[in-house]
Each structure stands twice: as C-alpha cells, then as structure tokens.
Design an enzyme around this catalytic site. Structure first.
Site, PDB file in Angstrom:
ATOM      1  N   GLN A 136      -5.187  -4.704   6.919  1.00 57.98           N
ATOM      2  CA  GLN A 136      -5.523  -5.746   6.382  1.00 57.98           C
ATOM      3  C   GLN A 136      -5.349  -7.356   7.105  1.00 57.98           C
ATOM      4  O   GLN A 136      -6.248  -8.191   6.453  1.00 57.98           O
ATOM      5  CB  GLN A 136      -5.130  -6.017   4.646  1.00 57.98           C
ATOM      6  CG  GLN A 136      -5.389  -4.867   3.535  1.00 57.98           C
ATOM      7  CD  GLN A 136      -6.789  -4.387   3.889  1.00 57.98           C
ATOM      8  OE1 GLN A 136      -7.899  -5.125   3.872  1.00 57.98           O
ATOM      9  NE2 GLN A 136      -7.005  -3.275   3.896  1.00 57.98           N
TER      10      GLN A 136
ATOM     11  N   CYS B 138      -4.981   2.318  -3.552  1.00 56.65           N
ATOM     12  CA  CYS B 138      -3.453   2.986  -2.701  1.00 56.65           C
ATOM     13  C   CYS B 138      -2.585   1.879  -3.087  1.00 56.65           C
ATOM     14  O   CYS B 138      -1.563   1.497  -2.213  1.00 56.65           O
ATOM     15  CB  CYS B 138      -4.191   3.097  -1.646  1.00 56.65           C
ATOM     16  SG  CYS B 138      -5.213   4.687  -1.160  1.00 56.65           S
TER      17      CYS B 138
ATOM     18  N   LYS C 199     -10.904  -0.730  10.301  1.00 63.33           N
ATOM     19  CA  LYS C 199     -10.586  -1.944   9.241  1.00 63.33           C
ATOM     20  C   LYS C 199     -11.951  -2.829   9.551  1.00 63.33           C
ATOM     21  O   LYS C 199     -11.803  -4.114   9.119  1.00 63.33           O
ATOM     22  CB  LYS C 199      -9.616  -1.811   8.821  1.00 63.33           C
ATOM     23  CG  LYS C 199      -8.465  -0.715   8.341  1.00 63.33           C
ATOM     24  CD  LYS C 199      -9.435  -1.142   6.936  1.00 63.33           C
ATOM     25  CE  LYS C 199      -8.168  -0.428   5.954  1.00 63.33           C
ATOM     26  NZ  LYS C 199      -8.155   0.088   4.700  1.00 63.33           N
TER      27      LYS C 199
ATOM     28  N   ASP D 239       2.656  -4.383   8.121  1.00 68.28           N
ATOM     29  CA  ASP D 239       1.131  -3.422   8.010  1.00 68.28           C
ATOM     30  C   ASP D 239       0.369  -4.782   7.701  1.00 68.28           C
ATOM     31  O   ASP D 239       0.140  -5.209   7.297  1.00 68.28           O
ATOM     32  CB  ASP D 239       1.916  -2.624   6.416  1.00 68.28           C
ATOM     33  CG  ASP D 239       0.350  -2.319   6.012  1.00 68.28           C
ATOM     34  OD1 ASP D 239      -0.651  -2.792   6.944  1.00 68.28           O
ATOM     35  OD2 ASP D 239      -0.319  -1.717   4.872  1.00 68.28           O
TER      36      ASP D 239
ATOM     37  N   HIS E 126       0.549  -1.366   0.308  1.00 72.02           N
ATOM     38  CA  HIS E 126      -0.164   0.114  -0.078  1.00 72.02           C
ATOM     39  C   HIS E 126       0.816   0.992  -0.077  1.00 72.02           C
ATOM     40  O   HIS E 126       2.524   1.785   0.349  1.00 72.02           O
ATOM     41  CB  HIS E 126      -0.965   0.144   1.166  1.00 72.02           C
ATOM     42  CG  HIS E 126      -2.365   0.845   1.563  1.00 72.02           C
ATOM     43  ND1 HIS E 126      -1.390   2.589   1.718  1.00 72.02           N
ATOM     44  CD2 HIS E 126      -3.205   0.710   1.119  1.00 72.02           C
ATOM     45  CE1 HIS E 126      -2.861   3.021   2.013  1.00 72.02           C
ATOM     46  NE2 HIS E 126      -4.026   1.934   1.208  1.00 72.02           N
TER      47      HIS E 126
END
Length: 418
Positions: free
Chosen positions: A215, A376, A238, A212, A135
């Site tokens: 998600q 993104c 999220k 990261d 991302h």
C-alpha cells in the site's frame, strides 16, 4: 549564503486530473447506467492505456521465452524483461538488480522470505514480531513458519487511532527476536507507519526487518537504502500495473545466503542426477517461465508513476483524503475507523444500523465502487469490535466530485436501509 539570497524552489505543479482520467479507459465506463465512480484502489488500482499497450505490444510483436534463446524475439523479450527489473531497481533505489526478485506479488514475496530466509534459521523458542495492524499476508506465512520450527509469533499492539504502539514494540524486542515483519501502510485503515523508527530500533538489537509495501509504493516515494530495511515487498496491481506480478527487494548478502524456494528451469546453472548448481541472483529465486508480460507492464507502470511524480501523486491524494474525511465525518451515524495523524488516502467507516455489505450493494447501484468486509485484516476488525467496515480508497485519478457522489449514495442508503 544568507537566507535572503536563496532562490525558493517552486512547488510542483498540481496534477491535471481531467487529462489523467482520459488515460484510464475503465474510468469512462458505466455501471448500472451510471458513470463508474471507482473508490476501491486499495484493493486494486486501475491501469492507464500505456500499461495496457505495453502488455499488448509484447504479445503482438515480441512474445518469446526469456534468457533461453539466441533468436531475435527471445533476445528482445529478455531485454524488455530485464529492462523492467532495472526500472524497479531505480523505483525503490536498490543497489543492484541482483536485489530485485520478480514474484507474483506481495504475498509470494513474504512467503519466499518466510520459507527461504526465516525457516532455516529459526529454532524452538525464537520469536518473530509482527503488528496487530497487518494484512493476512503478513500474518499467515509467519504462523506457518512458526508451526514448522517451534518459533513463537508475537504481536505488537495497536492504539485506538490505528497506530502501531512503538513503546510496546521496544518492550517486546528481546534476545530471542529473529525478525520484524511490519506493514509500511495499513490497507484496512490507511495508517502510515513511521517504519524508520522501528527499523532503527530493530537493527540496534541486530534484528532484520521486512516491510510489506503493497500500500506504500503507489502513494509514497520509497527508498530502500534510506529506509535501511532488509526486505521490501510490493505488488504491481496496486500501482497501475498488471495482476500476478510484483517484486521482492532483499539485501544482496541476505539473498545470496538463502536457499532457493522453488526448483525448476532458469534457477539452475547445471543439473545432473547427482547434484544441481543453482543460478546467480536474482534468477536463483525465479524458477520456471516468469510472468514476462506482467513484468513489462509493471515497468511501464513505473515509468508512468515516475513521469507524474510521486510527490505530486501524494499531494493530490492527501487533498482527497482531507476532503473525504471532512465530508464523511458530517454524515449522521457514520464513524470513521482509524484516525492516525499520518494516513494514506483510505477511509474505513461504519454507518449506524447498516451492515457494510448492504451499504456496498446500495452504493454499487449508484455506480460507486467501494470495498466492504474485513479487508484481509480480521484482527483489526476484532480490535475495533466490528464485523466489517466500508472502505473508500482514493487514487490520484479520483476527484472531489466522486467523493460527493459517495456521500450522496450514503444518504440514499440511509433512506433505504436506515
């Protein structure tokens, strides 16, 4: 004990999706006169009533600034705020609440590590590794810190199926590598990266690892101690929580050695015109009045997800992914982008002859909300040679019937635009 004497562990009961959907007020609204079919969960999930109530109750009954007051409301607000931090600690299995920093979200967490951890340590010629799958939030902060220090950003290739090339990663590791920053789950393709292998290889070379996890945390059980990562970043919105709140996990020893990123109130112990003495962890990195309601709402979201069970959530979403993949693969002219064998419940696709933005507009007219664009993740689009994709992303409150509505709406789009 023989195998014959082992009592089998019963499989967890499947989620009651009908009952769960009643807990999300927005799922009962209509769009363009049709029931909302919300398939944009990778961009932002929806919130159950208990999270909405937690935020509302705070503002209605308990609002006060935290950490600074001796009066009852301030103490109650502080207890709720710090209670949410403890919930997050348990959620990702951090060793201590000192390792859990409240931030605005994944983007701010990555920027914090880039500026407070990486920037003071980097020199000209040093290298940071990221992957082609990232991302923008896990690309741009590293580009910025490389410009500031003279370090070099190196990119691990990806494969046509949408996986990070592990062999290429090993070849890129060198004595100049100072950090690996890697997505846990791709927002654009849904690829679940086998991050344990990357962490083990990086640590073998003494390279710290940032993940990261924006998600990942809504869909998988995350244990930062088992992963053995050095930093882990995620966002509340999220995972059924409020917007504008998230968390950075960091190893305590690393956080303790890092300078504050921002200055102001609550990150200090004492201030004079001659010098400032900084506060202890985690407050050293939480300058100013925090998003108190957001933290409390995020704590409520953690309670909600854990009550459902992350394993049951993963099972439900995997069923939706398999069903959607099969149904979409049968649509004439449709190509699925990203076919890694291990995926979260995300399907990116193109439809021959129709721009994804036009496709999204037709679907919206049918009440079907998907995401269209580069997500993104412009380098991913560049890799596949497409300007954009359409992306349907599923949560545990979605149904097979909603996937059928998506497929029907795609048929209408082909009829209107094809």
């Amino acid at each position: 004990m023989s195998a014959a004497n082992v009592t089998p562990v019963p499989a967890p009961a499947p989620l009651d999706v009908v009952a769960i959907r009643r807990e999300f007020p927005v799922l009962s609204v209509s769009v363009h006169g049709k029931p909302l079919c919300y398939l944009d969960n990778a961009a932002s999930s929806q919130r159950p009533q208990c999270v909405i109530d937690a935020v509302s109750d705070y503002y209605e009954t308990t609002h006060a600034n935290v950490h600074r007051g001796v009066h009852a409301l301030s103490q109650q607000a502080t207890d709720l705020f710090e209670g949410a931090r403890e919930k997050l600690r348990c959620f990702v299995n951090a060793r201590s609440t000192r390792e859990v920093i409240f931030v605005r979200g994944t983007t701010e967490a990555i920027n914090l590590v880039a500026q407070s951890y990486a920037r003071p340590r980097l020199q000209s010629g040093d290298e940071i590794l990221i992957s082609w799958l990232e991302h923008h939030a896990n690309i741009v902060p590293w580009q910025m810190v490389c410009e500031q220090t003279g370090a070099r950003l190196r990119v691990i290739p990806m494969t046509r199926t949408g996986e990070v090339d592990f062999a290429a990663f090993k070849s890129l590791l060198s004595d100049r590598t100072r950090l690996l920053a890697l997505t846990h789950v791709s927002n654009a393709l849904g690829t679940i990266v086998p991050v344990q292998h990357f962490i083990e290889e990086a640590h073998r070379r003494g390279v710290p690892v940032l993940l990261d996890g924006a998600q990942a945390v809504p869909h998988l059980e995350v244990d930062v101690q088992a992963l053995d990562c050095d930093f882990y970043c995620f966002s509340g919105h999220k995972m059924c929580g409020p917007t504008g709140i998230g968390a950075l996990y960091g190893r305590e020893a690393l956080l303790a050695a890092m300078p504050p990123w921002q200055g102001g109130g609550d990150m200090i112990l004492a201030v004079s015109f001659e010098r400032t003495i900084y506060n202890d962890l985690p407050y050293k990195f939480e300058a100013g009045t925090p998003h108190i309601a957001g933290a409390i709402g995020l704590g409520a979201a953690v309670d909600y997800l854990q009550a459902l069970g992350l394993n049951r959530i993963a099972d439900a979403e995997h069923d939706l992914l398999e069903y959607a993949t099969a149904r979409l693969a049968a649509v004439p002219g449709l190509e699925i982008i990203g076919t890694a064998p291990e995926k979260a419940a995300v399907v990116s696709f193109t439809l021959q002859g129709i721009h994804p933005h036009d496709l999204g507009t037709i679907l919206d007219s049918e009440g079907v909300a998907i995401r269209t664009g580069h997500h993104c993740a412009m380098p991913v689009m560049e890799y596949y040679g497409v300007p954009a994709t359409a992306r349907a992303s599923f949560a545990f409150y979605n149904t097979r019937a909603e996937i059928d509505r998506l497929v029907d709406a795609l048929a209408l789009a082909r009829e209107v635009l094809g």
